[in-house]
Motif scaffolding. Structure first.
Motif, short mmCIF file in Angstrom:
data_model
loop_
_atom_site.label_atom_id
_atom_site.label_comp_id
_atom_site.label_asym_id
_atom_site.label_seq_id
_atom_site.Cartn_x
_atom_site.Cartn_y
_atom_site.Cartn_z
N THR A 77 -46.11 -13.04 5.52
CA THR A 77 -46.49 -12.18 4.41
C THR A 77 -46.22 -12.90 2.89
N GLY A 78 -45.77 -14.26 2.87
CA GLY A 78 -45.65 -15.05 1.74
C GLY A 78 -44.06 -15.13 1.26
N ALA A 79 -43.11 -14.97 2.23
CA ALA A 79 -41.79 -15.10 2.01
C ALA A 79 -41.57 -16.55 2.09
N GLU A 80 -40.64 -17.20 1.37
CA GLU A 80 -40.13 -18.63 1.41
C GLU A 80 -38.96 -18.59 2.16
N LEU A 81 -38.91 -19.50 3.12
CA LEU A 81 -37.67 -19.96 3.97
C LEU A 81 -36.46 -20.38 3.17
N VAL A 82 -35.29 -19.76 3.11
CA VAL A 82 -34.27 -20.43 2.45
C VAL A 82 -33.12 -20.94 3.67
N GLN A 83 -33.02 -20.15 4.85
CA GLN A 83 -32.15 -20.66 5.74
C GLN A 83 -33.05 -20.38 7.13
N GLU A 84 -33.39 -21.24 8.08
CA GLU A 84 -33.57 -21.15 9.41
C GLU A 84 -32.65 -20.14 10.12
N VAL A 85 -32.77 -19.77 11.40
CA VAL A 85 -32.04 -19.12 12.28
C VAL A 85 -30.68 -19.82 12.46
N LYS A 86 -29.59 -19.19 12.25
CA LYS A 86 -28.35 -19.93 12.64
C LYS A 86 -27.41 -19.10 13.19
N ASP A 87 -26.81 -19.84 14.19
CA ASP A 87 -25.60 -19.07 15.07
C ASP A 87 -24.27 -19.33 13.96
N VAL A 88 -23.85 -18.04 13.68
CA VAL A 88 -22.76 -18.13 12.99
C VAL A 88 -21.31 -17.81 13.68
N GLY A 89 -21.46 -17.59 15.16
CA GLY A 89 -20.53 -17.41 16.02
C GLY A 89 -20.45 -16.04 16.35
N GLY A 90 -19.75 -15.70 17.65
CA GLY A 90 -19.78 -14.35 17.97
C GLY A 90 -21.29 -13.72 18.40
N GLY A 91 -22.13 -14.45 18.66
CA GLY A 91 -23.26 -14.09 18.95
C GLY A 91 -24.53 -13.63 17.71
#
Length: 109
Positions: A77-91
């Motif tokens: 829809t036109g959003a701009e990526l800032v952070q790809e999917v990232k695992d921050v722990g604990g699932g």
């Protein structure tokens, strides 16, 4: 499926001072207390403190069932990526985009 905003993360410069202030403000002890993140839970709402968060600013995280699908639909829809999917722990998985005005939208699964 969007489950609403249930996590707000504040960038802080002094995590010990911020932890003391939010402990007093919220009236609860943190459920997570690490050098890289302090988290409080109040009536189903997560309040986080991030000593490395100033580059991203304050972020409200929308809890979603399928982070990859939601991220792709927002980008379409036109959003701009800032952070790809990232695992921050604990699932926990996070990602973020900006809307057309530069507002950060966080996703959490």
């Amino acid at each position: 499926m969007n489950q609403g905003i249930r996590t707000v993360v504040y960038p802080v410069t002094d995590i010990a001072r911020a932890k003391a202030l939010y402990r007093q403000l919220l009236g609860v002890e943190p459920y997570a207390d690490e050098a890289y993140y302090v988290g409080f839970k109040v009536e189903g709402q997560d309040i986080g403190l991030d000593p490395n968060g100033h580059k991203a600013g304050m972020t409200a995280y929308y809890h979603v069932d399928d982070i990859d699908k939601t991220l792709q639909s927002l980008l379409a829809t036109g959003a701009e990526l800032v952070q790809e999917v990232k695992d921050v722990g604990g699932g926990r998985l996070i990602a973020s985009v900006t809307d057309s005005d530069g507002n950060i939208i966080g996703l959490l699964q």
